[in-house]
Design an enzyme around this catalytic site. Structure first.
Site, PDB file in Angstrom:
ATOM      1  N   LYS A  22       0.851  -1.201   0.000  1.00 48.07           N
ATOM      2  CA  LYS A  22       0.000   0.000   0.000  1.00 48.07           C
ATOM      3  C   LYS A  22       0.880   1.242   0.000  1.00 48.07           C
ATOM      4  O   LYS A  22       0.676   2.157  -0.796  1.00 48.07           O
ATOM      5  CB  LYS A  22      -0.887  -0.005   1.241  1.00 48.07           C
ATOM      6  CG  LYS A  22      -1.560   1.323   1.533  1.00 48.07           C
ATOM      7  CD  LYS A  22      -2.467   1.301   2.745  1.00 48.07           C
ATOM      8  CE  LYS A  22      -1.755   1.507   4.035  1.00 48.07           C
ATOM      9  NZ  LYS A  22      -1.389   2.884   4.374  1.00 48.07           N
ATOM     10  N   ASN A  23       1.883   1.270   0.894  1.00 50.47           N
ATOM     11  CA  ASN A  23       2.656   2.500   1.072  1.00 50.47           C
ATOM     12  C   ASN A  23       3.669   2.749  -0.044  1.00 50.47           C
ATOM     13  O   ASN A  23       4.226   3.831  -0.131  1.00 50.47           O
ATOM     14  CB  ASN A  23       3.328   2.500   2.447  1.00 50.47           C
ATOM     15  CG  ASN A  23       2.296   2.650   3.553  1.00 50.47           C
ATOM     16  OD1 ASN A  23       1.133   2.962   3.286  1.00 50.47           O
ATOM     17  ND2 ASN A  23       2.695   2.401   4.789  1.00 50.47           N
ATOM     18  N   CYS A 118      -4.905  12.687  12.510  1.00 51.40           N
ATOM     19  CA  CYS A 118      -5.622  11.420  12.364  1.00 51.40           C
ATOM     20  C   CYS A 118      -5.532  10.718  13.722  1.00 51.40           C
ATOM     21  O   CYS A 118      -4.979  11.243  14.664  1.00 51.40           O
ATOM     22  CB  CYS A 118      -5.008  10.575  11.253  1.00 51.40           C
ATOM     23  SG  CYS A 118      -3.433   9.868  11.713  1.00 51.40           S
ATOM     24  N   ARG A 123       0.456  14.717  13.103  1.00 47.76           N
ATOM     25  CA  ARG A 123       1.051  14.493  11.789  1.00 47.76           C
ATOM     26  C   ARG A 123       1.174  15.800  10.989  1.00 47.76           C
ATOM     27  O   ARG A 123       0.533  15.999   9.968  1.00 47.76           O
ATOM     28  CB  ARG A 123       0.259  13.424  11.046  1.00 47.76           C
ATOM     29  CG  ARG A 123       0.180  12.139  11.863  1.00 47.76           C
ATOM     30  CD  ARG A 123      -0.487  10.998  11.160  1.00 47.76           C
ATOM     31  NE  ARG A 123       0.415  10.400  10.175  1.00 47.76           N
ATOM     32  CZ  ARG A 123       0.060   9.369   9.402  1.00 47.76           C
ATOM     33  NH1 ARG A 123      -1.158   8.885   9.488  1.00 47.76           N
ATOM     34  NH2 ARG A 123       0.892   8.856   8.529  1.00 47.76           N
ATOM     35  N   ASP A 308       4.506   0.403  12.104  1.00 48.69           N
ATOM     36  CA  ASP A 308       3.260  -0.149  11.556  1.00 48.69           C
ATOM     37  C   ASP A 308       3.023  -1.601  11.964  1.00 48.69           C
ATOM     38  O   ASP A 308       1.981  -2.157  11.649  1.00 48.69           O
ATOM     39  CB  ASP A 308       3.249  -0.054  10.019  1.00 48.69           C
ATOM     40  CG  ASP A 308       3.195   1.385   9.564  1.00 48.69           C
ATOM     41  OD1 ASP A 308       3.443   1.627   8.374  1.00 48.69           O
ATOM     42  OD2 ASP A 308       2.929   2.264  10.401  1.00 48.69           O
ATOM     43  N   ARG A 400      -8.721  -0.283   4.501  1.00 46.06           N
ATOM     44  CA  ARG A 400      -7.750   0.680   3.962  1.00 46.06           C
ATOM     45  C   ARG A 400      -6.442  -0.003   3.608  1.00 46.06           C
ATOM     46  O   ARG A 400      -5.737   0.418   2.703  1.00 46.06           O
ATOM     47  CB  ARG A 400      -7.479   1.777   4.998  1.00 46.06           C
ATOM     48  CG  ARG A 400      -8.652   2.656   5.324  1.00 46.06           C
ATOM     49  CD  ARG A 400      -8.227   3.840   6.146  1.00 46.06           C
ATOM     50  NE  ARG A 400      -7.129   4.544   5.474  1.00 46.06           N
ATOM     51  CZ  ARG A 400      -6.490   5.582   6.017  1.00 46.06           C
ATOM     52  NH1 ARG A 400      -6.823   6.020   7.214  1.00 46.06           N
ATOM     53  NH2 ARG A 400      -5.522   6.190   5.379  1.00 46.06           N
TER      54      ARG A 400
END
Ligand code: EPZ
Length: 422
Positions: A22-23, A118, A123, A308, A400
């Protein structure tokens, strides 16, 4: 909002395919803005964040279409590209800020909404801003938007970041590919997703050296061409599924996994008593039933232990022998999974940026709530090892970052199902 029902069901066995990262995909997609030729991304993950980035790029004038059930993305921004990234899309996903560098490089100006905070932290964007100012950008904040302009286009510059920010590294590198002259980024982030971005930019004609180290040098070029690029394997999805046989017992092969993507995490799992072997097809993770050993973790920028995977590792430590200390150094509020795990009988004491976890013999199933992307899957991992049923609500967080999560867990024998709720 849907929920996921998990029933502890003993050891797991079989194979789990790992998707594209994803990243990596979220920084590769905005790279289409750097060229008016087509960019094709294969091995793309099927996730709601990818759909959000698609909407954002389309709102800027790029064309994005999906093929092969979403695993291939065809992108092109040969038409008119507009500079305005609207709050309504950007607020959904912080990674929207990755259009800032490419828009500045392509158009010489950009108006990008601040993402807002978030669940895991405020952030801010200060590191992105100072990095792009080093390339000649003038950036001011007005009405919640970053208004970025350049006089006569971006110019090469040397800049040392105060912190090795992943996103700021990606914005700087993408912008510098079309800046006039040479740029050097010091204290650059070293994540594999950045290495993957540079590999793709190089195929487009960029001249970049040093990716994966803390100093990246970019020689600006006049224009970039198109490319076809396979998205690198998702090391966070990989690490997440490696924890399933660790917490339940059994033997699972993670297809596409490579130890080099996650060496610090693999070292910690082996220290806890889990067996890891690399095969041609991927990584095989095995753990005879019984509890793993408690191990201490400190999250760090790559190549350290990934933030993560902190929530997921905490789930494993909840059932370990002994007391583990998990120190979160990257985000200021990334322990929201702790109270939910406590509802399952976990013994966790959070003090500032450190959580002390004393393992228990068996967790108990409970109704719990997902609070952010990685917390959601840590609750599923805990449910796999718990006695009885666990219902994880608000699984839109999960969608997500994890494709086909029920199918992947069920494929190795876990009792997991999605409960559709209107
Ligand atoms: C990337 O976010 C990842 N997201 C995150 O993954 C990951 O947790 C993070 O890197 C750290 O590894 C994507 O790649 C899309 P940072 P990013 O800039 O780039 C502070 C997931 O679960 N900071 O390295 O936003 C920031 O507040 C997500 O997939 C500033 O203070 O991370 C944070 O505390 C979550 N000012 C720390 O640095 C800035 O200008 C790390 O941020 C930028 C960041």
């Amino acid at each position: 909002m849907d929920s996921i029902l998990v029933t502890g069901n003993g050891p797991l066995n079989g194979q789990i395919p790992i998707a594209g990262a994803k990243n990596a995909c979220l920084t590769l997609m905005p790279a289409t803005l750097l060229s008016d030729e087509p960019l094709t991304l294969t091995n793309a993950p099927r996730l709601s964040d990818i759909r959000t980035m698609t909407m954002l790029l389309q709102s800027l004038g790029a064309e994005v279409s999906t093929m092969a059930e979403g695993q291939v993305l065809a992108l092109s921004s040969h038409g008119t590209v507009t500079p305005h990234a609207d709050y309504d899309i950007v607020r959904k996903m912080r990674a929207s800020n990755l259009v800032l560098g490419p828009l500045l490089a392509r158009l010489g100006h950009a108006v990008v909404s601040l993402p807002g905070g978030c669940a895991i932290g405020a952030r801010p964007m200060d590191i992105h801003i100072t990095a792009l100012e080093a390339l000649g950008a003038e950036i001011e904040l007005k009405d919640g938007y970053l208004h970025a302009t350049t006089q006569g286009g971006l110019k090469g510059g040397v800049h040392e970041m105060r912190f090795a920010s992943v996103g700021a590294t990606e914005n700087f590198v993408m912008a510098a590919t079309l800046a006039k002259g040479t740029s050097v980024l010091k204290n650059a982030a070293r994540e594999p997703e950045i290495v993957d971005l540079v590999h793709c930019l190089r195929k487009m004609g960029a001249q970049i050296e040093g990716e994966g180290t803390s100093e990246i040098t970019i020689q600006g070029v006049d224009r970039l061409g198109g490319a076809t690029h396979a998205v690198v394997t998702d090391r966070i999805e990989l690490g997440t599924y490696m924890l399933a046989p660790a917490i339940c017992g059994g033997k699972v092969e993670l297809l596409g996994g490579r130890r080099a993507l996650l060496s610090a995490f693999c070292d910690k799992l082996e220290e806890a008593g889990v067996e890891i072997a690399e095969t041609d097809a991927g990584l095989v993770v095995a753990h005879k039933t019984g509890r793993v050993r408690a191990v201490d973790v400190v999250t760090e920028p790559y190549p350290g232990f990934p933030t993560d995977l902190q929530a997921q590792m905490m789930a494993l430590m909840c059932t370990a022998e002994g007391t583990a200390s998990l120190e979160e150094t990257i985000f200021e509020n990334r322990f929201m999974h702790a109270p939910e795990l406590t509802r399952m009988g976990a013994q966790i004491e959070v003090q500032g940026g450190t959580a002390k976890v004393t393992g228990v013999e068996r967790l108990k199933g409970a109704r719990v709530m997902a609070t952010d992307l990685r917390a959601s899957v840590s609750l599923i991992l805990a449910g796999l090892a718990a006695e009885g049923e666990t219902t994880v609500s608000r699984v839109y967080h999960l969608d997500r970052g994890y494709e086909q999560v029920v199918r992947k867990f069920a494929g190795v024998g876990a009792k997991v199902e999605r409960i559709k709720e209107d």
